[in-house]
Design an enzyme around this catalytic site. Sequence first.
Site, PDB file in Angstrom:
ATOM      1  CB  SER A   1      -0.904   0.017   1.238  1.00  0.00           C
ATOM      2  OG  SER A   1      -0.130   0.213   2.412  1.00  0.00           O
ATOM      3  CE  LYS A   2      -1.274   5.751  -4.377  1.00  0.00           C
ATOM      4  NZ  LYS A   2      -2.063   6.876  -4.871  1.00  0.00           N
ATOM      5  NE  ARG A   3      -1.352   1.643   5.895  1.00  0.00           N
ATOM      6  CZ  ARG A   3      -2.277   0.890   5.315  1.00  0.00           C
ATOM      7  NH1 ARG A   3      -3.262   1.448   4.652  1.00  0.00           N
ATOM      8  NH2 ARG A   3      -2.206  -0.429   5.375  1.00  0.00           N
ATOM      9  CD  GLN A   4       5.146  -0.687   5.152  1.00  0.00           C
ATOM     10  OE1 GLN A   4       5.954  -1.319   4.507  1.00  0.00           O
ATOM     11  NE2 GLN A   4       4.704  -1.100   6.319  1.00  0.00           N
ATOM     12  N   GLY A   5       5.220   3.793   0.949  1.00  0.00           N
ATOM     13  CA  GLY A   5       6.009   4.284  -0.183  1.00  0.00           C
ATOM     14  C   GLY A   5       5.287   4.146  -1.510  1.00  0.00           C
TER      15      GLY A   5
END
Length: 499
Positions: free
Chosen positions: A258-262
């Site tokens: 997911s975008k939460r980690q890049g």
Amino acid sequence: MIRVRFAPSPTGNVHVGSLRTALYNYLFAKQNKGTFVLRLEDTDRTRYQEGSVENLLHALYTTGVIPDEGLQLENGQPVEKGEYGPYIQSERLSIYKKYIQKLLDEGKAYYCFCSKERLSRLRDEQRAAGETPRYDGHCRNLTPEEVQEKIDAGEPYVIRLKLPENTDISFNDVVRGKITINTKEMDDQVLIKEDGFPTYHFAVVIDDHLMKITHVIRGEEWLPSTPKHVYLYQCFGWEPPTFVHLSNILNSDHKKLSKRQGDVAVEDFLEKGYLPEALINFLALLGWSPENDQEIFSMDELEQAFDIHRISNSGAVFDREKLNWMNGQYIKNASNEAIVNGIKPFIEKDSKLQVPADDRKDIWLQKVAELLRDRIDYFAQAPEQLEQILDDHYQIDGSDEAQDILHAETVPILYHALESKIEAADQWNADYIQRDIIKSIQKEHKKEKIKGKMLYMPIRLILTGSMHGPDLALIMDVLGQETCLKRLHHFAEYAKEEK
């Protein structure tokens, strides 16, 4: 003949997981001399995003995952090509209308007039009772007269699949083996929405059959829905395709990427200067393993080596360090021209860098490319690496080892020899610097034993402040004759202050 398809929705930038799905379809088709079809599933009009189709085609064509049929690029514009079109679902509504009517006529589907409020209330009650939320069949047994009366009254409706009760539905998955689910665990899936558009679950079966798709290679999120698709094939009397469900790509915390980690969009990586062929190589190995330990593959090699039966049934972690390493390997082996083209836009945008005037820029960039070849993992890193080298305000290493080197008795001799040769240089390139400055000093000062560590390290410390770094002659070439002299004189001032 093998026919596979990639069928994304136009809901934004292409996720790297979607590109991997497209890649596996592409490789399987190429390996079997089959056809790779690109279809657009755009029936969810609420999620449609302008520019998504162009982004999709750009990602596929840039990375070399080019469709043989369906949606394609021609003169920079999206076109549809092939005998099984249209390849955009919103252009196939008359086809879906024909097949939904067949299901209604045979009693395999039914009209549902339940309001959103009723369905929401039903789900809340089921959750409160510890049950799995599912439609309760409220409209399953309406008579044709009741149905017509509601339609005539203008009541909104959907059309649902009428699943048989307490029936096992089984199918074989190449990755996961035989899977069986009982209809008690399933829902009467909506096939046609209130707006008249089909749901994915209905359209995908119709499209795959009519387009003669032999293998469905897609993400595991579609696994729970596959029994409904299999049942629909049974309703129409069609042979289902072979199913291959790919496990998710995971973050480092082993949750779905997911975008939460890049970054997660293909565009994110391309915009940072990752090479398309390196990204493809990396994604190919996320969930598939070759028979040997080979890690670097060209697209042609992937087409030869790919084996659908070696796809893993467990999630693969998106290791960004591994991607950086792999991309760095591609940069190390790239042509100077490719590196120049990669770093150029990033360097030109960096206001901190003093880029030479136009008539000297291209030659200078070629030198920079050679200098950075082994120092960057992707092209967006070029400005920062170059800033460190070109920064005239560098600090000289204050460690004991560095200071011992700079205070050696041969350093004053080396300093004056270096100054003299730089001032006298009538040309300036790495070969000249290595031969006529550095090596020449070594030859002329054999007695003083100015060689090896006592030759290279003092020069490097004087000109860059560091004991280690890229090839010294390359650094001096990129810095330029004038800057090298300026840094020599700066060191002289530094040495005076130290005394």
